[in-house]
Design an enzyme around this catalytic site. Sequence first.
Site, PDB file in Angstrom:
ATOM      1  N   LYS A  56       0.859  -1.191   0.000  1.00 23.45           N
ATOM      2  CA  LYS A  56       0.000   0.000   0.000  1.00 23.45           C
ATOM      3  C   LYS A  56       0.892   1.238   0.000  1.00 23.45           C
ATOM      4  CE  LYS A  56      -4.399   1.434   2.072  1.00 23.45           C
ATOM      5  NZ  LYS A  56      -5.147   1.615   0.835  1.00 23.45           N
ATOM      6  N   LEU A 101      -4.207  -5.230  -3.965  1.00 24.94           N
ATOM      7  CA  LEU A 101      -4.029  -4.921  -2.555  1.00 24.94           C
ATOM      8  C   LEU A 101      -4.951  -5.868  -1.793  1.00 24.94           C
ATOM      9  CD1 LEU A 101      -2.773  -2.858  -0.517  1.00 24.94           C
ATOM     10  CD2 LEU A 101      -5.066  -1.901  -0.427  1.00 24.94           C
TER      11      LEU A 101
HETATM   12  N1  PMP Z   1      -7.634  -1.876  -3.439  1.00 24.06           N
HETATM   13  C1  PMP Z   1      -7.175  -0.613  -3.521  1.00 24.06           C
HETATM   14  C2  PMP Z   1      -6.332  -0.231  -4.698  1.00 24.06           C
HETATM   15  C3  PMP Z   1      -7.478   0.307  -2.504  1.00 24.06           C
HETATM   16  O1  PMP Z   1      -6.995   1.561  -2.567  1.00 24.06           O
HETATM   17  C4  PMP Z   1      -8.293  -0.090  -1.427  1.00 24.06           C
HETATM   18  C5  PMP Z   1      -8.665   0.889  -0.339  1.00 24.06           C
HETATM   19  N2  PMP Z   1      -7.644   1.007   0.589  1.00 24.06           N
HETATM   20  C6  PMP Z   1      -8.761  -1.407  -1.389  1.00 24.06           C
HETATM   21  C7  PMP Z   1      -8.413  -2.277  -2.416  1.00 24.06           C
HETATM   22  C8  PMP Z   1      -9.623  -1.898  -0.267  1.00 24.06           C
HETATM   23  O2  PMP Z   1      -8.862  -2.128   0.904  1.00 24.06           O
HETATM   24  P1  PMP Z   1      -9.476  -2.024   2.347  1.00 24.06           P
HETATM   25  O3  PMP Z   1     -10.662  -2.940   2.388  1.00 24.06           O
HETATM   26  O4  PMP Z   1      -8.390  -2.504   3.234  1.00 24.06           O
HETATM   27  O5  PMP Z   1      -9.869  -0.610   2.570  1.00 24.06           O
END
Ligand code: PMP
Length: 279
Positions: A147, A203
């Site tokens: 991230k 991610l």
């Molecule tokens: N993929 C990307 C590219 C993101 O930016 C996010 C948001 N952080 C997510 C997936 C979802 O992750 P999360 O459920 O941990 O917020």
Amino acid sequence: MPDIACVNGRFGPLADAVVSAEDRGFQFGDGVYEVIRTYHGQPFAIEAHLQRLERSAQALRLSTGHAPAQWISLIHEGLRLSQYPDTKIYLQVTRGQAPRDHPFPHDLAPTTVLTFRELRPFEASTRQVGVNAITVDDIRWGRCDIKSVNLLANVLARQRAKEAGAFEAILVREDLVTEGSVSNVAVVRNGGIQTAPEGNRILSGVTRAIVLEMARKEGLPVSEDFVSRADLFDASEVFLTGTTVEILSVVRVDGRMIGDGRPGAVSRLLSARWNTSVG
Ligand code: PMP
């Protein structure tokens, strides 16, 4: 109190928060971040977010600057000062400040920033109706599991979605759906849920993991296999998961209707379970 920031352990109004122009986060995008939200004032899934922050940092040979317990106490202090009903908490760690040069010195103190802003809930009507998405070529680098604050490809994709009147850009690489520009993407096919596997193409969303677990508990088949572009359009449902979007139905992709053009039964069921669990 207005929006709050904490820079290297010091709290103050967000509007006054500054870091150096020689910060490597500014110069190179050399840093990682997390977004955490609260429900009823309590940070949600904080351990999972802090673990992912640590994993992202380690992958970049970066120190997170604070131990998890310190992050947690800074988060609670920020929430105490900001006093919002619900808060969007942003955590960022960069490699720190140094004269601009690609290789990094090993003795740099990382720059840590937290911001605390009011989280306004999504309009209920948006959830009821669902949102539109467009597909965009996934041009990101080979470590989408980190991230990192390097978000240019995501920025450009989301901008294209916005200009097309869509909520999200669904990223497609070599004909396979990876994820959204700010969310993970899942589809419902033959009554089961299918979403891209964890790995360096996506991610690993905190929400994704919780939703898949919920779905399994409901007895829904879950397959973590890439969805092809054709299967995306053919799916009976498409939905997004993410910290701020929670579970959000996509009813049109590139102008083509998904299912009957309304949020489907599976995403409505999962949303109801989600609301109960955080309610
Ligand atoms: N993929 C990307 C590219 C993101 O930016 C996010 C948001 N952080 C997510 C997936 C979802 O992750 P999360 O459920 O941990 O917020």
